[in-house]
Design a protein around this motif. Structure first.
Motif, PDB file in Angstrom:
ATOM      1  N   GLU A 142      51.027  34.002  44.017  1.00 50.34           N
ATOM      2  CA  GLU A 142      49.577  34.103  43.842  1.00 50.34           C
ATOM      3  C   GLU A 142      48.958  35.034  44.866  1.00 50.34           C
ATOM      4  O   GLU A 142      48.055  35.816  44.530  1.00 50.34           O
ATOM      5  N   ALA A 143      49.431  34.964  46.103  1.00 51.10           N
ATOM      6  CA  ALA A 143      48.910  35.865  47.133  1.00 51.10           C
ATOM      7  C   ALA A 143      49.226  37.316  46.797  1.00 51.10           C
ATOM      8  O   ALA A 143      48.393  38.210  46.999  1.00 51.10           O
ATOM      9  N   ARG A 144      50.425  37.563  46.251  1.00 50.96           N
ATOM     10  CA  ARG A 144      50.800  38.926  45.874  1.00 50.96           C
ATOM     11  C   ARG A 144      49.913  39.431  44.739  1.00 50.96           C
ATOM     12  O   ARG A 144      49.441  40.575  44.756  1.00 50.96           O
ATOM     13  N   ILE A 145      49.671  38.574  43.743  1.00 48.42           N
ATOM     14  CA  ILE A 145      48.777  38.946  42.636  1.00 48.42           C
ATOM     15  C   ILE A 145      47.376  39.240  43.167  1.00 48.42           C
ATOM     16  O   ILE A 145      46.732  40.225  42.777  1.00 48.42           O
ATOM     17  N   PHE A 146      46.902  38.389  44.069  1.00 51.50           N
ATOM     18  CA  PHE A 146      45.552  38.538  44.597  1.00 51.50           C
ATOM     19  C   PHE A 146      45.387  39.862  45.333  1.00 51.50           C
ATOM     20  O   PHE A 146      44.458  40.633  45.061  1.00 51.50           O
ATOM     21  N   TRP A 147      46.275  40.155  46.266  1.00 55.46           N
ATOM     22  CA  TRP A 147      46.104  41.328  47.111  1.00 55.46           C
ATOM     23  C   TRP A 147      46.384  42.626  46.359  1.00 55.46           C
ATOM     24  O   TRP A 147      45.702  43.638  46.598  1.00 55.46           O
ATOM     25  N   LEU A 148      47.356  42.613  45.451  1.00 51.69           N
ATOM     26  CA  LEU A 148      47.609  43.824  44.669  1.00 51.69           C
ATOM     27  C   LEU A 148      46.412  44.168  43.787  1.00 51.69           C
ATOM     28  O   LEU A 148      45.976  45.326  43.729  1.00 51.69           O
ATOM     29  N   HIS A 202      47.868  28.124  40.245  1.00 55.89           N
ATOM     30  CA  HIS A 202      46.566  28.279  39.588  1.00 55.89           C
ATOM     31  C   HIS A 202      46.661  29.408  38.564  1.00 55.89           C
ATOM     32  O   HIS A 202      46.187  30.525  38.816  1.00 55.89           O
ATOM     33  N   PRO A 203      47.298  29.162  37.418  1.00 60.20           N
ATOM     34  CA  PRO A 203      47.487  30.233  36.430  1.00 60.20           C
ATOM     35  C   PRO A 203      46.171  30.760  35.856  1.00 60.20           C
ATOM     36  O   PRO A 203      46.052  31.958  35.591  1.00 60.20           O
ATOM     37  N   VAL A 204      45.190  29.886  35.661  1.00 61.60           N
ATOM     38  CA  VAL A 204      43.906  30.335  35.103  1.00 61.60           C
ATOM     39  C   VAL A 204      43.189  31.249  36.093  1.00 61.60           C
ATOM     40  O   VAL A 204      42.683  32.321  35.726  1.00 61.60           O
ATOM     41  N   ALA A 205      43.154  30.845  37.356  1.00 60.38           N
ATOM     42  CA  ALA A 205      42.514  31.682  38.377  1.00 60.38           C
ATOM     43  C   ALA A 205      43.250  33.013  38.539  1.00 60.38           C
ATOM     44  O   ALA A 205      42.621  34.064  38.690  1.00 60.38           O
ATOM     45  N   SER A 206      44.584  32.980  38.503  1.00 57.17           N
ATOM     46  CA  SER A 206      45.368  34.216  38.612  1.00 57.17           C
ATOM     47  C   SER A 206      45.078  35.152  37.440  1.00 57.17           C
ATOM     48  O   SER A 206      44.977  36.372  37.611  1.00 57.17           O
ATOM     49  N   PHE A 207      44.934  34.564  36.241  1.00 59.97           N
ATOM     50  CA  PHE A 207      44.664  35.373  35.060  1.00 59.97           C
ATOM     51  C   PHE A 207      43.300  36.059  35.160  1.00 59.97           C
ATOM     52  O   PHE A 207      43.185  37.279  34.957  1.00 59.97           O
ATOM     53  N   PHE A 208      42.271  35.286  35.484  1.00 60.58           N
ATOM     54  CA  PHE A 208      40.929  35.864  35.526  1.00 60.58           C
ATOM     55  C   PHE A 208      40.715  36.741  36.752  1.00 60.58           C
ATOM     56  O   PHE A 208      39.794  37.563  36.761  1.00 60.58           O
ATOM     57  N   HIS A 209      41.546  36.586  37.778  1.00 61.83           N
ATOM     58  CA  HIS A 209      41.467  37.494  38.918  1.00 61.83           C
ATOM     59  C   HIS A 209      41.766  38.931  38.489  1.00 61.83           C
ATOM     60  O   HIS A 209      41.165  39.883  39.009  1.00 61.83           O
ATOM     61  N   LEU A 210      42.696  39.078  37.538  1.00 61.04           N
ATOM     62  CA  LEU A 210      43.060  40.405  37.050  1.00 61.04           C
ATOM     63  C   LEU A 210      42.338  40.785  35.763  1.00 61.04           C
ATOM     64  O   LEU A 210      42.166  41.976  35.480  1.00 61.04           O
ATOM     65  N   PHE A 211      41.926  39.794  34.975  1.00 64.80           N
ATOM     66  CA  PHE A 211      41.409  40.072  33.631  1.00 64.80           C
ATOM     67  C   PHE A 211      40.161  40.942  33.668  1.00 64.80           C
ATOM     68  O   PHE A 211      40.102  41.993  32.993  1.00 64.80           O
ATOM     69  N   PHE A 212      39.148  40.555  34.424  1.00 65.40           N
ATOM     70  CA  PHE A 212      37.880  41.276  34.408  1.00 65.40           C
ATOM     71  C   PHE A 212      38.026  42.691  34.966  1.00 65.40           C
ATOM     72  O   PHE A 212      37.529  43.657  34.374  1.00 65.40           O
ATOM     73  N   ARG A 213      38.743  42.836  36.087  1.00 67.34           N
ATOM     74  CA  ARG A 213      38.831  44.163  36.697  1.00 67.34           C
ATOM     75  C   ARG A 213      39.734  45.096  35.898  1.00 67.34           C
ATOM     76  O   ARG A 213      39.435  46.285  35.764  1.00 67.34           O
ATOM     77  N   ASN A 269      33.869  34.006  44.605  1.00 69.65           N
ATOM     78  CA  ASN A 269      33.575  32.577  44.670  1.00 69.65           C
ATOM     79  C   ASN A 269      34.733  31.665  44.279  1.00 69.65           C
ATOM     80  O   ASN A 269      34.707  30.476  44.626  1.00 69.65           O
ATOM     81  N   ILE A 270      35.725  32.183  43.534  1.00 71.07           N
ATOM     82  CA  ILE A 270      36.755  31.292  42.995  1.00 71.07           C
ATOM     83  C   ILE A 270      38.159  31.710  43.413  1.00 71.07           C
ATOM     84  O   ILE A 270      38.867  30.955  44.089  1.00 71.07           O
ATOM     85  N   THR A 271      38.585  32.893  43.002  1.00 67.38           N
ATOM     86  CA  THR A 271      40.004  33.239  43.154  1.00 67.38           C
ATOM     87  C   THR A 271      40.422  33.403  44.607  1.00 67.38           C
ATOM     88  O   THR A 271      41.549  33.070  44.973  1.00 67.38           O
ATOM     89  N   GLY A 272      39.537  33.930  45.449  1.00 64.99           N
ATOM     90  CA  GLY A 272      39.896  34.059  46.862  1.00 64.99           C
ATOM     91  C   GLY A 272      40.143  32.722  47.523  1.00 64.99           C
ATOM     92  O   GLY A 272      41.072  32.567  48.326  1.00 64.99           O
ATOM     93  N   ARG A 273      39.328  31.735  47.178  1.00 66.15           N
ATOM     94  CA  ARG A 273      39.478  30.404  47.764  1.00 66.15           C
ATOM     95  C   ARG A 273      40.730  29.703  47.240  1.00 66.15           C
ATOM     96  O   ARG A 273      41.453  29.044  47.997  1.00 66.15           O
ATOM     97  N   LEU A 274      41.017  29.851  45.941  1.00 64.05           N
ATOM     98  CA  LEU A 274      42.152  29.139  45.352  1.00 64.05           C
ATOM     99  C   LEU A 274      43.488  29.825  45.624  1.00 64.05           C
ATOM    100  O   LEU A 274      44.494  29.143  45.885  1.00 64.05           O
TER     101      LEU A 274
END
Length: 235
Positions: free
Chosen positions: A115-121, A23-34, A71-76
């Motif tokens: 993706e899990a590493r990107i999410f948790w970091l 999920h490259p789009v979700a991974s990108f926006f998971h980091l983009f806003f913060r 609502n999105i990145t955690g689920r995906l």
């Protein structure tokens, strides 16, 4: 000996799971806003002459990040989600869920390790930075308060010209007080919003508060045991 005909497929699926970002789009926006919120906070004076515009931009980025991660990145990315639910009696309760049957699923259908590493970091590091920003803001607030008190402590010993300068300084000081108060509100908002997502997903991952407490106790117990063993080996 019995040999599984699907070992090769399972091994390739495991390897692709470790490296592939599904999920490259979700991974990108998971980091983009913060990350954007932190960059705007740090580079506010360089990006815009309007202090208010920078603060509003940070608030919007933090709000978008909270909604996206919750609502999105955690689920995906990791198969976790949490939300607030109101039952028929009007009682509000928090629900923390993780994707069921992950152990029985094929490796290809499981969340990617990358993706899990990107999410948790991203989920852990950014709230820590906002906590640091909060302490630095409160420290600068204390410095400004001390300077303000020092300037106002001996007004009778100044000449009329210096009193005019003092009045001007105090007028500027009021503006600085307003800026510090607004910055403090923004950094606290960053801690609350991103800390809420961190707490929610940790609860989803670990389980109940009892499990979280037991995990923390087990971790610190292991650390103390390692230190005791290392001291005995040194002695």
């Amino acid at each position: 000996d019995d040999v599984s005909l699907f070992d090769a497929e399972e091994d390739s699926a495991r390897k692709s799971r470790k490296s592939k970002i599904k999920h490259p789009v979700a991974s990108f926006f998971h980091l983009f806003f913060r990350v954007s919120a932190i960059l705007v906070y740090l580079l506010c004076e360089l990006l815009s002459n309007s202090f208010i515009a920078c603060m509003v931009t940070i608030i919007l980025l933090l709000s978008c990040d909270f909604w996206t991660v919750k609502n999105i990145t955690g689920r995906l990315l990791v198969g976790l989600r949490w939300w607030n639910q109101v039952d028929e009696d009007g009682n509000s309760r928090w629900v923390f869920e993780s994707r069921k049957g992950q152990a029985q699923q094929l490796p290809a259908s499981l969340p990617s390790d990358s993706e899990a590493r990107i999410f948790w970091l991203g989920l852990i590091i950014c709230p820590v930075l906002w906590v640091i920003f909060t302490f630095t803001t409160l420290f600068s607030f204390r410095i400004k308060w001390l300077n303000h008190a020092r300037c106002a402590s001996h007004p009778s010993h100044r000449s009329p010209a210096s009193l005019e300068v003092t009045r001007g300084h105090l007028t500027v000081g009021k503006g600085q007080w307003n800026e510090v108060a607004l910055i403090t509100a923004v950094v606290i908002m960053g801690v609350v919003l991103q800390g809420a997502n961190l707490y929610g997903y940790v609860r989803c991952k670990v389980g109940t508060r009892t499990n979280l407490k037991n995990m923390a106790t087990s971790y610190f117990g292991k650390q103390l045991f390692k230190q005791a063993v290392s001291k005995q080996e040194e002695s």
